[in-house]
Design a protein around this motif. Structure first.
Motif, PDB file in Angstrom:
ATOM      1  N   PHE A 192     -15.767 106.383  35.027  1.00 56.04           N
ATOM      2  CA  PHE A 192     -15.816 105.278  35.979  1.00 56.04           C
ATOM      3  C   PHE A 192     -16.377 104.086  35.445  1.00 56.04           C
ATOM      4  O   PHE A 192     -15.748 103.010  35.648  1.00 56.04           O
ATOM      5  CB  PHE A 192     -16.988 105.779  37.121  1.00 56.04           C
ATOM      6  N   VAL A 193     -17.151 104.298  34.559  1.00 59.19           N
ATOM      7  CA  VAL A 193     -17.667 102.789  33.846  1.00 59.19           C
ATOM      8  C   VAL A 193     -16.936 102.335  32.755  1.00 59.19           C
ATOM      9  O   VAL A 193     -17.030 100.972  32.185  1.00 59.19           O
ATOM     10  CB  VAL A 193     -19.121 103.275  33.110  1.00 59.19           C
ATOM     11  N   ALA A 194     -15.727 102.973  32.460  1.00 54.77           N
ATOM     12  CA  ALA A 194     -14.973 102.551  31.334  1.00 54.77           C
ATOM     13  C   ALA A 194     -14.448 101.268  31.327  1.00 54.77           C
ATOM     14  O   ALA A 194     -14.484 100.536  30.170  1.00 54.77           O
ATOM     15  CB  ALA A 194     -13.790 103.519  31.154  1.00 54.77           C
ATOM     16  N   PRO A 195     -14.188 100.816  32.429  1.00 53.50           N
ATOM     17  CA  PRO A 195     -13.565  99.119  32.363  1.00 53.50           C
ATOM     18  C   PRO A 195     -14.625  98.007  31.986  1.00 53.50           C
ATOM     19  O   PRO A 195     -14.132  97.164  31.741  1.00 53.50           O
ATOM     20  CB  PRO A 195     -13.040  99.017  33.731  1.00 53.50           C
ATOM     21  N   HIS A 196     -15.726  98.742  31.856  1.00 59.54           N
ATOM     22  CA  HIS A 196     -17.074  97.491  32.149  1.00 59.54           C
ATOM     23  C   HIS A 196     -17.835  97.726  30.576  1.00 59.54           C
ATOM     24  O   HIS A 196     -18.683  96.963  30.660  1.00 59.54           O
ATOM     25  CB  HIS A 196     -17.756  97.627  33.031  1.00 59.54           C
ATOM     26  N   VAL A 197     -17.268  98.392  29.732  1.00 59.51           N
ATOM     27  CA  VAL A 197     -17.943  98.584  28.361  1.00 59.51           C
ATOM     28  C   VAL A 197     -17.073  98.136  27.249  1.00 59.51           C
ATOM     29  O   VAL A 197     -15.899  97.809  27.454  1.00 59.51           O
ATOM     30  CB  VAL A 197     -18.571 100.013  28.496  1.00 59.51           C
ATOM     31  N   SER A 198     -17.563  98.520  26.158  1.00 61.38           N
ATOM     32  CA  SER A 198     -16.722  98.072  24.913  1.00 61.38           C
ATOM     33  C   SER A 198     -15.294  98.884  24.837  1.00 61.38           C
ATOM     34  O   SER A 198     -15.125  99.986  25.409  1.00 61.38           O
ATOM     35  CB  SER A 198     -17.655  98.328  23.522  1.00 61.38           C
ATOM     36  N   LYS A 199     -14.477  98.106  24.106  1.00 61.02           N
ATOM     37  CA  LYS A 199     -13.013  98.665  24.155  1.00 61.02           C
ATOM     38  C   LYS A 199     -12.544  98.558  22.782  1.00 61.02           C
ATOM     39  O   LYS A 199     -12.920  97.633  21.996  1.00 61.02           O
ATOM     40  CB  LYS A 199     -12.258  97.913  25.277  1.00 61.02           C
ATOM     41  N   ASP A 200     -11.508  99.352  22.573  1.00 59.66           N
ATOM     42  CA  ASP A 200     -10.785  99.136  21.289  1.00 59.66           C
ATOM     43  C   ASP A 200     -11.590  99.171  19.875  1.00 59.66           C
ATOM     44  O   ASP A 200     -11.314  97.867  19.121  1.00 59.66           O
ATOM     45  CB  ASP A 200      -9.685  98.104  21.280  1.00 59.66           C
ATOM     46  N   PRO A 201     -12.492 100.000  19.598  1.00 60.57           N
ATOM     47  CA  PRO A 201     -12.608 101.290  20.175  1.00 60.57           C
ATOM     48  C   PRO A 201     -13.571 101.168  21.341  1.00 60.57           C
ATOM     49  O   PRO A 201     -14.637 100.340  21.285  1.00 60.57           O
ATOM     50  CB  PRO A 201     -13.124 102.196  19.059  1.00 60.57           C
ATOM     51  N   ARG A 202     -13.934 102.110  22.420  1.00 63.49           N
ATOM     52  CA  ARG A 202     -15.143 102.228  23.140  1.00 63.49           C
ATOM     53  C   ARG A 202     -16.185 102.886  22.235  1.00 63.49           C
ATOM     54  O   ARG A 202     -16.149 104.043  21.995  1.00 63.49           O
ATOM     55  CB  ARG A 202     -14.752 103.244  24.227  1.00 63.49           C
ATOM     56  N   GLU A 203     -17.237 102.088  22.050  1.00 66.11           N
ATOM     57  CA  GLU A 203     -18.281 102.457  20.791  1.00 66.11           C
ATOM     58  C   GLU A 203     -18.980 103.542  21.436  1.00 66.11           C
ATOM     59  O   GLU A 203     -19.396 103.745  22.828  1.00 66.11           O
ATOM     60  CB  GLU A 203     -18.847 101.214  20.535  1.00 66.11           C
ATOM     61  N   ALA A 204     -19.617 104.262  20.661  1.00 66.64           N
ATOM     62  CA  ALA A 204     -20.723 105.321  20.720  1.00 66.64           C
ATOM     63  C   ALA A 204     -21.738 105.319  19.548  1.00 66.64           C
ATOM     64  O   ALA A 204     -21.583 104.684  18.444  1.00 66.64           O
ATOM     65  CB  ALA A 204     -20.103 106.775  20.921  1.00 66.64           C
ATOM     66  N   TYR A 205     -23.075 105.709  20.047  1.00 65.67           N
ATOM     67  CA  TYR A 205     -23.875 105.903  18.992  1.00 65.67           C
ATOM     68  C   TYR A 205     -23.930 107.408  18.352  1.00 65.67           C
ATOM     69  O   TYR A 205     -24.145 108.254  18.938  1.00 65.67           O
ATOM     70  CB  TYR A 205     -25.148 105.575  19.560  1.00 65.67           C
ATOM     71  N   PHE A 206     -23.946 107.338  17.090  1.00 63.02           N
ATOM     72  CA  PHE A 206     -23.641 108.487  16.379  1.00 63.02           C
ATOM     73  C   PHE A 206     -24.962 109.520  16.485  1.00 63.02           C
ATOM     74  O   PHE A 206     -24.631 110.601  16.527  1.00 63.02           O
ATOM     75  CB  PHE A 206     -23.545 108.402  14.680  1.00 63.02           C
ATOM     76  N   ASN A 207     -26.037 108.868  16.589  1.00 67.53           N
ATOM     77  CA  ASN A 207     -27.354 109.857  16.916  1.00 67.53           C
ATOM     78  C   ASN A 207     -27.603 110.532  18.344  1.00 67.53           C
ATOM     79  O   ASN A 207     -28.169 111.317  18.797  1.00 67.53           O
ATOM     80  CB  ASN A 207     -28.646 109.056  16.748  1.00 67.53           C
ATOM     81  N   TYR A 208     -26.441 109.809  19.422  1.00 67.73           N
ATOM     82  CA  TYR A 208     -26.184 110.478  20.634  1.00 67.73           C
ATOM     83  C   TYR A 208     -24.995 111.268  20.381  1.00 67.73           C
ATOM     84  O   TYR A 208     -24.061 111.025  21.254  1.00 67.73           O
ATOM     85  CB  TYR A 208     -26.069 109.458  21.596  1.00 67.73           C
ATOM     86  N   ARG A 209     -24.872 112.120  19.414  1.00 67.90           N
ATOM     87  CA  ARG A 209     -23.503 112.770  19.173  1.00 67.90           C
ATOM     88  C   ARG A 209     -22.914 113.461  20.423  1.00 67.90           C
ATOM     89  O   ARG A 209     -23.620 114.135  21.285  1.00 67.90           O
ATOM     90  CB  ARG A 209     -23.770 113.783  18.170  1.00 67.90           C
ATOM     91  N   ASP A 210     -21.548 113.440  20.623  1.00 67.34           N
ATOM     92  CA  ASP A 210     -20.836 113.965  21.702  1.00 67.34           C
ATOM     93  C   ASP A 210     -19.536 114.379  21.300  1.00 67.34           C
ATOM     94  O   ASP A 210     -18.528 113.527  20.766  1.00 67.34           O
ATOM     95  CB  ASP A 210     -20.810 112.911  22.899  1.00 67.34           C
ATOM     96  N   LEU A 211     -19.272 115.626  21.231  1.00 69.36           N
ATOM     97  CA  LEU A 211     -18.048 116.298  20.912  1.00 69.36           C
ATOM     98  C   LEU A 211     -16.961 116.310  21.956  1.00 69.36           C
ATOM     99  O   LEU A 211     -15.873 116.428  21.385  1.00 69.36           O
ATOM    100  CB  LEU A 211     -18.302 117.864  20.612  1.00 69.36           C
ATOM    101  N   ASP A 212     -17.355 115.394  23.174  1.00 71.28           N
ATOM    102  CA  ASP A 212     -16.141 115.019  23.913  1.00 71.28           C
ATOM    103  C   ASP A 212     -15.192 114.160  23.367  1.00 71.28           C
ATOM    104  O   ASP A 212     -14.288 113.708  23.461  1.00 71.28           O
ATOM    105  CB  ASP A 212     -16.604 114.696  25.103  1.00 71.28           C
ATOM    106  N   LEU A 213     -15.903 113.146  22.165  1.00 72.69           N
ATOM    107  CA  LEU A 213     -15.067 112.134  21.749  1.00 72.69           C
ATOM    108  C   LEU A 213     -13.995 112.719  20.646  1.00 72.69           C
ATOM    109  O   LEU A 213     -13.144 111.889  20.090  1.00 72.69           O
ATOM    110  CB  LEU A 213     -16.167 111.240  20.907  1.00 72.69           C
ATOM    111  N   GLY A 214     -14.083 114.026  20.243  1.00 73.42           N
ATOM    112  CA  GLY A 214     -13.448 114.424  19.204  1.00 73.42           C
ATOM    113  C   GLY A 214     -14.022 115.234  18.193  1.00 73.42           C
ATOM    114  O   GLY A 214     -15.210 115.238  18.005  1.00 73.42           O
ATOM    115  N   ARG A 215     -13.259 115.927  17.394  1.00 72.51           N
ATOM    116  CA  ARG A 215     -13.842 116.876  16.478  1.00 72.51           C
ATOM    117  C   ARG A 215     -12.906 117.144  15.239  1.00 72.51           C
ATOM    118  O   ARG A 215     -11.776 116.988  15.533  1.00 72.51           O
ATOM    119  CB  ARG A 215     -14.200 118.106  16.893  1.00 72.51           C
ATOM    120  N   ASN A 216     -13.445 117.320  14.189  1.00 74.43           N
ATOM    121  CA  ASN A 216     -12.704 117.329  12.931  1.00 74.43           C
ATOM    122  C   ASN A 216     -11.491 118.373  13.066  1.00 74.43           C
ATOM    123  O   ASN A 216     -11.831 119.718  13.641  1.00 74.43           O
ATOM    124  CB  ASN A 216     -13.611 117.703  11.675  1.00 74.43           C
ATOM    125  N   ILE A 217     -10.446 118.226  12.436  1.00 72.64           N
ATOM    126  CA  ILE A 217      -9.436 119.019  12.154  1.00 72.64           C
ATOM    127  C   ILE A 217      -9.188 119.533  10.625  1.00 72.64           C
ATOM    128  O   ILE A 217      -9.210 118.650   9.939  1.00 72.64           O
ATOM    129  CB  ILE A 217      -8.125 118.822  12.770  1.00 72.64           C
TER     130      ILE A 217
END
Length: 523
Positions: A446-471
């Motif tokens: 829901f918040v996506a249109p109102h935050v950073s874009k290209d990329p949508r930034e995230a903090y590494f210490n708040y790690r989230d595997l929803d963002l992707g994982r290694n292949i």
């Protein structure tokens, strides 16, 4: 006799290094354990059959969600008491096909320091026995081991300096130094002094070949990489030399809750532009939970000096003298972290225990340039009133954290950032976590249109595997696939991190589901 044993241990490590082959595809647990026994006392090694294995495993698990039945656990946990034990574990792992993951405080949001989603053989090096803090108050520096907590560092710095030295890092006192520093590390001093990573002067690292390297030996690029790019991708950081920062012997803290009925939507909307523009000595963050926005602050000065700043710059909050509490800086961190409104003794910084009674899910965002509109905040408080709601924590930027160039460290979220957001949701052991996780994911969308874009930034210490994982391709993590999550955490620094990884660990021995993939230039 002690010296003789130490010499034998060192010799064993040297021999292992000289004869260590590349990683085998077929792990031999028995051979690995036999190899460890040559250099490490059995009292420091816990296999799955050891009576104490489970208690050692869970002792630094901060999210019991990741020790549920079916979790892929380590073959063995090694709890080293010196550097040679770490070297031996790495070299034995390389020799016998067992990867190594490292745990300092256990706060990894996805539990990747002690579990694997890839179901591969791995060992955990638990650094909790390596937690010395050595402060040089005259030079305002300290050497701190990765197994220490930031609370122990704060307490030692304050004690050695008469409450006049501190360190710019996080709020939660049980966070391990190793993971926190290597991911960036921000907190109540970020506007005055920047990140923890900005104040790292040197480090000691064990690499994938078992070598002990300092700043000079590891080289400029690897030293740059471990200060915000995740140390576990490049080796095992044993200790850090840091620059301490001055604080007054007394600071002022306040906590002011504002409900929706009392105007929380308007006050929070206003805060988005005021918080990042306040004097650097003043940090005011916000926690939004149910129908309330809780404003929590630390000011590096007295209440008398703070009041006119708040009345002129942020009168909408209605902060007054009754909200002021003067205390030491260490006490202010606990005051804001606990949030009860009661003064907490500084000695609580030394408490390493952590109540493991709640599961949680978290993720993060950054708001740049344009604040979130008022009508959107009104809808967000509607989300906070839904069933199974979580909370949001907003930390203001501006000041020193925003003045550092994006490429100075791997942490790129600098100029132009108004504030970061942490979304969290909690549930009990007997509850179905799916609605709580879905709440976070739906609000994040829901918040996506109102935050950073290209990329949508995230903090590494708040790690989230929803963002992707290694292949993994050809037994090496794919650089291209890693962009999916790597550029969200590190933006344009991701490629430089991968090149640094290619320098020190081209075979990708130190890897997990979101470790930096090696990028080795073609010759």
């Amino acid at each position: 006799m002690a010296a003789f044993r130490s010499a034998l241990a060192a010799l064993a490590v040297c021999l292992l290094y000289l004869h260590a082959p590349t990683l085998s595809s077929s792990a031999s647990t028995d051979d690995f354990l036999h190899c460890l026994s040559a250099s490490i006392p059995s009292s420091l090694v816990f296999t799955q059959s050891s009576p104490s294995f489970t208690s050692v495993l869970v002792s630094y698990v901060r999210n019991p969600r990741f020790i549920a039945p079916g979790t892929h656990r380590p073959l063995v946990i090694v709890t080293p008491t010196n550097a040679s034990h770490v070297q031996a574990t790495v070299l034995c792992g390389r020799r016998h096909g067992v990867r190594v993951r490292v745990r300092s405080g256990g706060h990894d949001y996805e539990g990747l320091s002690y579990r694997s989603l890839n179901r591969e053989s791995f060992a955990v090096v638990d650094l909790s026995n390596l937690r010395s803090v050595r402060v040089n108050a005259a030079k305002a520096t300290a050497w701190v081991d990765s197994g220490a907590t930031i609370g122990e560092l704060y307490y030692a710095a304050a004690k050695a300096s008469g409450d006049r030295l501190a360190f710019p890092a996080g709020l939660c006192p049980t966070i391990g130094v190793g993971g926190h520093f290597s991911g960036g590390g921000f907190g109540v001093l970020q506007r005055k002094y920047g990140l923890a990573a900005d104040h790292v002067l040197d480090a000691v690292l064990v690499d994938a070949e078992g070598r002990i390297l300092n700043k000079k030996a590891m080289g400029r690029e690897v030293f740059w990489a471990i200060r915000g790019g995740g140390g576990e991708s490049f080796g095992i950081v044993l200790s850090w030399k840091v620059r301490l920062v001055p604080v007054p012997p007394k600071v002022t803290a306040f906590i002011v809750p504002v409900t929706v009925a009392d105007g929380a939507v308007d006050v929070l909307t206003k805060w988005q532009q005021i918080g990042p523009a306040l004097p650097e000595d003043l940090f005011v963050r916000v926690m939004a939970i149910t129908d309330t926005a809780i404003f929590q602050s630390v000011y590096l000065g007295t209440c008398d000096a703070l009041l006119p700043v708040m009345s002129s710059r942020f009168p909408e909050l209605g902060m007054n003298r009754t909200h002021c509490r003067e205390m030491t800086w260490v006490e202010s961190v606990l005051y804001v972290y606990v949030g009860s409104g009661n003064l907490i003794p500084a000695t609580d910084m030394l408490n390493r225990t952590y109540p493991m009674d709640g599961f949680y899910k978290a993720t993060s965002d950054y708001v740049r340039d344009q604040p979130i509109p008022r009508d959107v905040w009104a809808e967000i408080f509607g989300w906070l009133a839904k069933p199974n709601p979580g909370l949001m924590i907003m930390d203001p930027y501006g000041g020193r954290i925003g003045a550092v160039p994006e490429s100075a460290t791997p942490y790129p979220h600098r100029g132009g950032v108004l504030y970061n957001i942490q979304y969290m949701n909690f549930w009990g052991p007997g509850d179905d976590g799916e609605p709580h996780v879905r709440w976070i994911r739906d609000l994040y969308a829901f918040v996506a249109p109102h935050v950073s874009k290209d990329p949508r930034e995230a903090y590494f210490n708040y790690r989230d595997l929803d963002l992707g994982r290694n292949i993994v391709v050809g037994n090496v993590s794919s650089y291209k696939a890693g962009k999916a999550w790597g550029e969200k955490y590190f933006k344009g620094n991701y490629k430089r991190l991968a090149l640094a990884k290619g320098r020190i660990d081209p075979d990708d021995y130190f890897r997990n589901e979101q470790s930096i993939p090696p990028l080795v230039p073609r010759k």
